[in-house]
Design an enzyme around this catalytic site. Structure first.
Site: not given
Ligand code: 3PG
Ligand code: MG
Length: 402
Positions: A39, A200, A357, A380
């Site tokens: 990142r 899931k 991820g 996310g």
């Molecule tokens: C992540 O790593 O997915 C982002 O930095 C967002 O982090 P968070 O899910 O803690 O808001």
């Molecule tokens: Mg996250």
């Protein structure tokens, strides 16, 4: 929301201006050391560009999930040190992201210099999208740049409220991420395939529902495929599955059919008695999973079928692994399909975009991350985009100051 409304700082005179850059410095850190700097590396071009144009660059970010108060373990200092190393030049660090410490660090910046401010989530106002906290941040900049696509799904003060207080721009990494997603979802070269994996169905219903309206082939793998099998009355032994979502799986298949989206499920699987490294595993047709075994990966027939589907597609969107890839030998299906998508991309036959991820970890393990057309830095946020949702951090940039 008209994404063409996103503007960058290209053509804006940033010389000597204080540019407040929302970055995502939320990287893995162990024992004070950054263990994966991806990142940060992806952020460098944007920071170098602003500094090179004479801006006074003020970087803000969250790190981890502290509860609105300082906690040593969530300090951004080690990340700022890594950024210094990667940039090859000094980066100032302020022990707070608002108030006197932040203000004096910003005041000390010369044009072309960069400062990183301490974790935004040391203040309760950040996650509350609090107007007063956003005001305190806005005092530190003349303009605001959001280069943190991976946090754009959060309506927090540093991603939403502050963008409504200052002239707001999209950073190059955020633009790149949005462009990659638009390239596969809004104006893809067809046919377009999506690979959706993961454990899931329940967590991916909105993704599946959105994608069947957009893609021509929906390849389903991972534990969620088992629920689709249950829905068809296939016995999956001890496999992870969600019987409560069998109806949902049926509805998704039905809706896909009416939209001429072909749902592709694995024909064979790698099964074992338990999910354990080196557990005796064998390949069997999905219709013959023994009662005491569980499906832990897709089998070779499935991989070659999927590859064949991809060979007839021009665009691929990938989210979620096909098996329990972290535990050998259950990563082979994901790795082989990743290599085949990478080869098609290298040959110029496929535009491939992946994110999430686990997906990125699996592509890294397969050694093909650099061979995809685009690999997102977001988890996310990528997923919420696939759900067809508006991301507050992106929307705020388009709407601009109140
Ligand atoms: C992540 O790593 O997915 C982002 O930095 C967002 O982090 P968070 O899910 O803690 O808001
Ligand atoms: Mg996250």
């Amino acid at each position: 929301m008209n994404l063409d409304g996103l503007k960058t700082t290209a053509g804006v005179d940033v010389r000597a201006k204080r540019v407040l850059v929302r970055a995502d410095l939320n990287v893995p850190v162990k024992a004070g050391k950054v263990t994966d700097a991806t990142r940060l590396e992806r952020l460098l071009p944007g920071l170098r560009d602003l500094a090179g144009r004479g801006a006074r660059v003020v970087v803000i970010s969250h790190f981890g999930r502290p509860k609105g108060a300082p906690e040593a373990e969530f300090s951004l200092k080690p990340v700022a040190d890594k950024l210094t190393e990667l940039l090859g030049r000094p980066v100032a660090f302020a022990s707070d992201c608002i108030g006197p410490a932040a203000e004096s660090a910003v005041a000390a910046l010369q044009p072309g210099q960069i400062a990183v401010l301490e974790n935004l989530r040391f203040h309760k106002g950040e996650e509350k999208n609090d107007p007063a906290f956003a005001q305190a941040l806005a005092r530190l900049g003349d303009i605001y740049v959001n280069d943190a696509f991976s946090t754009a799904h959060r309506a927090h003060a540093s991603t939403e409220a502050v963008a409504r207080l200052l002239p707001a721009y999209a950073g190059p990494l955020l633009m790149e991420e949005v462009d990659a997603l638009r390239r596969v979802l809004d104006r893809p070269e067809r046919p377009v395939a999506a690979i959706v994996g993961g454990a899931k169905v329940s967590t991916k219903i909105p993704v599946l529902t959105n994608l069947i309206a957009k893609v021509d082939k929906l390849i389903i793998g991972g534990g969620m495929a088992n629920t689709f099998f249950l829905a068809q009355g296939v016995n999956v032994g001890k496999s992870l599955a969600e019987p409560d979502f069998a109806d949902t799986a049926r509805e998704i298949m039905h809706a896909a059919k009416s939209r001429s989206c072909e749902v592709v499920l694995p024909a064979d699987a790698v099964v074992a008695a338990k999910l354990e490294a080196g557990a005796p595993a064998r390949i069997c047709p999905v219709l013959e999973v023994p009662a005491d075994q569980m499906i832990l990966d897709v089998g070779p027939k499935a991989v070659s079928h999927y590859s064949d589907v991809l060979s007839r597609c021009r665009t691929l969107l990938w989210n979620g692994p096909l098996g329990a890839f972290e535990i050998a030998p259950f990563g082979e299906g994901t790795f082989q399909l990743a290599r085949s998508a990478a080869a098609a991309t290298r040959a110029g036959r496929l535009t491939s975009v992946a994110g999430g991820g686990d997906t990125v970890a699996a592509l890294n393990a397969a050694g093909v991350t650099g061979q995809f057309t685009y690999v997102s830095t977001a988890g996310g946020a990528f997923l919420e985009w696939l759900e067809g949702r508006e991301l507050p951090g992106v929307a705020a940039l388009i709407r601009g100051p109140r």
